[in-house]
Write a protein that holds these residues in place. Structure first.
Motif, PDB file in Angstrom:
ATOM      1  N   GLU A 180       0.825  -1.204   0.000  1.00 50.77           N
ATOM      2  CA  GLU A 180       0.000   0.000   0.000  1.00 50.77           C
ATOM      3  C   GLU A 180       0.861   1.257   0.000  1.00 50.77           C
ATOM      4  O   GLU A 180       0.531   2.253  -0.669  1.00 50.77           O
ATOM      5  CB  GLU A 180      -0.924  -0.008   1.223  1.00 50.77           C
ATOM      6  CG  GLU A 180      -1.795   1.238   1.385  1.00 50.77           C
ATOM      7  CD  GLU A 180      -2.741   1.458   0.216  1.00 50.77           C
ATOM      8  OE1 GLU A 180      -3.276   2.571   0.101  1.00 50.77           O
ATOM      9  OE2 GLU A 180      -2.944   0.526  -0.596  1.00 50.77           O
ATOM     10  N   CYS A 213      -2.699  -2.372  -6.737  1.00 52.59           N
ATOM     11  CA  CYS A 213      -4.098  -2.124  -6.414  1.00 52.59           C
ATOM     12  C   CYS A 213      -4.703  -3.383  -5.798  1.00 52.59           C
ATOM     13  O   CYS A 213      -4.660  -4.459  -6.401  1.00 52.59           O
ATOM     14  CB  CYS A 213      -4.873  -1.722  -7.668  1.00 52.59           C
ATOM     15  SG  CYS A 213      -4.372  -0.133  -8.365  1.00 52.59           S
ATOM     16  N   HIS A 218      -9.157   1.231  -5.540  1.00 57.50           N
ATOM     17  CA  HIS A 218      -7.805   1.560  -5.994  1.00 57.50           C
ATOM     18  C   HIS A 218      -7.723   1.538  -7.520  1.00 57.50           C
ATOM     19  O   HIS A 218      -7.064   2.385  -8.130  1.00 57.50           O
ATOM     20  CB  HIS A 218      -6.798   0.563  -5.420  1.00 57.50           C
ATOM     21  CG  HIS A 218      -6.666   0.634  -3.935  1.00 57.50           C
ATOM     22  ND1 HIS A 218      -6.032  -0.351  -3.196  1.00 57.50           N
ATOM     23  CD2 HIS A 218      -7.102   1.562  -3.040  1.00 57.50           C
ATOM     24  CE1 HIS A 218      -6.067  -0.018  -1.920  1.00 57.50           C
ATOM     25  NE2 HIS A 218      -6.709   1.131  -1.798  1.00 57.50           N
TER      26      HIS A 218
END
Length: 540
Positions: A180, A213, A218
């Motif tokens: 992330e 993602c 995302h």
């Protein structure tokens, strides 16, 4: 502060640090601030490295538009597109050149831009416009004609430091394998490159987030970032690709109406660029009320949606589609209220008031030629709208007086004849022109002959269907249509079903004793049927 002393310091510092701006420089952008004095004075080297003064070149000169209030128009936008549109107007309209350049330079300074080469290029353009006496040159403030080198140096160094910081953080995230954090680091780096005007690097950074993602949200965020950069780069096929990818995401498929509206607007721009006016019109018309405000004004405004959607619909829709998809469209009506002339144009066209339509189109032509996305399609759209008006005008009549028709379309009879000839040759109008009497005669079809041909066709279709029905009945009577073994269906089966079941359950070498007689009987029945059919034909 003594700027003459600072100029010499700036030359050494910024010449070596300008590489981050060289990926995608604007035309005529100097590579360092040490050359900005020469650029601003009009004496810098040209794009070929020749040290000679070059006159300010406008791509297409457009006369002063009748309806464009530059301040009110540009207030609908923000960010890069605001400066892009101002520079586009400055390059094409001498009457608005000075005002557009002043507004663009002021916008860059007020927003503390990190794209210093673009700022320098706009100052250079303003100096050249003043030098060659563009309208409004006398009132240009001196602070806009001279580059603020102290401010430019601070912004340039700030951009470089921010680049080094973000790239270092991203390396640490990759070293620690924090998924992330890597995604967010690429987004922040892409945002920074975008602010610096390095669109290629921004696109590359946004694209790298694809591998990191983890949710549909995302994915949509990645697609929206790439779409925004691709629109500014003019890469509209790429825009269409990522619109489809985002629309297939569950995040958009649920209830994210704002994202849906933005994607439809981006899709409309992509199809407009490809000259697919009907598809583009449907995209713009399907946008809900979510973009009526300023939710997407970093790309296009609500006024643009009304103009693009209205003109594309007029150029490609039938009269019935205009009524159903445009005039009766409650959601799009809110956009039309922002551009009343587009509403009047569509209503006039639908009501066959062509003189009013052509007058509105002529008044707004120059405004559309100064639009960043619409300018290259104005001629094609206007031509299609005029052709549709000519076809719609002639369709109800058997004869048309060309003199009266030319008056309605604000043209001469010879020019009108040329337009009608092209439509007749293209098969869009079925008519003939009497050049002597100046009358258009519609081709009359022989209704008696047409009815006879239609009746003959219906008879042939009926005969073919009847023969097929008789053949099937005979095959059923002779046992040629059988059920597949073990089928639970109560109706008639098919020989193909039996063959499939036989080969599917019994490969080569393995046959069921129960199924062999069935196919033996079928072959015998087929032989008997063919012999009887042949005998009946000979007797007949």
């Amino acid at each position: 502060m003594d700027t003459s002393t600072d100029n010499q310091n700036l030359g050494g510092n910024i010449t070596t640090d300008s590489e981050m701006y060289t990926d995608q420089p604007a035309a005529g952008t100097p590579s360092s601030l040490s050359s900005l004095n020469m650029a601003a004075d009009g004496g810098g080297p040209d794009n070929n490295g020749n040290s000679k003064r070059k006159r300010f070149v406008k791509v297409v000169e457009v006369d002063a538009p009748n309806n464009l209030d530059l301040d009110a128009y540009i207030a609908n936008y923000k960010g890069h597109t605001k400066v892009n549109r101002l520079e586009f107007i400055a390059d094409r309209c001498p009457a608005l050149q000075i005002d557009a350049l002043k507004l663009s330079i002021t916008e860059l300074k007020n927003t503390q831009t990190l794209n210093i080469p673009r700022y320098a290029n706009l100052v250079k353009k303003l100096n050249e416009a003043v030098k060659f006496g563009a309208p409004g040159s006398a009132g240009v403030p001196s602070e806009l004609l001279n580059i603020d080198k102290a401010w430019a140096d601070r912004q340039f160094q700030k951009a470089k430091q921010q680049t080094d910081l973000l790239e270092g953080e991203l390396k640490n995230y990759k070293r620690n394998s924090i998924k992330e954090s890597i995604r967010m680091g690429n987004i922040e780096l892409g945002n920074h490159y975008y602010a610096c005007g390095d669109l290629t690097s921004a696109h590359r950074a946004y694209s790298r987030t694809r591998d990191y993602c983890t949710t549909s949200k995302h994915v949509v965020e990645m697609c929206m970032n790439i779409i925004k950069v691709s629109i500014e780069l003019g890469n509209f096929p790429h825009v269409a690709t990522f619109v489809i990818k985002a629309e297939s995401s569950p995040e958009v498929a649920q209830d994210k109406e704002l994202n849906k509206a933005k994607l439809k607007a981006a899709s409309g721009l992509a199809h407009l660029d490809l000259s697919k006016y009907s598809v583009a019109a449907r995209d713009f018309l399907s946008i809900g009320e979510e973009l009526v405000g300023h939710q997407f004004n970093d790309v296009l405004s609500a006024n643009d949606i009304a103009v693009y959607g209205g003109l594309c619909a007029l150029a490609s829709f039938s009269r019935a589609e205009l009524k159903r998809l445009v005039l009766d469209n409650v959601g799009f009506r809110q956009y039309l209220e922002l551009e009343p002339h587009i509403r009047d144009l569509i209503q006039g066209f639908y009501n066959s008031n062509y003189a009013q339509c052509l007058d509105i189109m002529d008044k707004w032509r120059n405004d559309y030629l100064l639009d960043l996305h619409l300018h290259s399609h104005v001629e094609a759209l206007y031509t299609n709208i005029r052709k549709k008006a000519l076809i719609q005008f002639t369709s109800p009549f058997l004869t048309v007086d060309l003199t009266k028709m030319a008056k309605s379309f604000s043209t001469t009879v010879p020019d009108l004849e040329k337009e009608l000839v092209s439509l007749i040759i293209g098969g869009q109008i079925e008519a003939r022109i009497d050049s002597q009497q100046k009358i258009l005669w519609a081709k009359q079809t022989n209704k008696r002959s047409a009815i006879f041909d239609r009746s003959t066709t219906m008879g042939q279709d009926y005969e073919r269907e009847a023969k097929g029905l008789v053949l099937r009945i005979q095959m059923i009577n002779h046992g040629l249509i059988v059920k597949a073994p073990g089928s639970a269906k109560g109706g008639e089966g098919d020989v193909a079903d039996a063959v499939f079941e036989h080969h599917h359950h019994h490969p080569r070498g393995g046959r069921s004793g129960r199924e062999v007689p069935m196919f033996t009987d079928a072959r015998a029945n087929m032989t008997n049927f063919l012999s009887n059919f042949s005998r009946d034909r000979h007797r007949g």
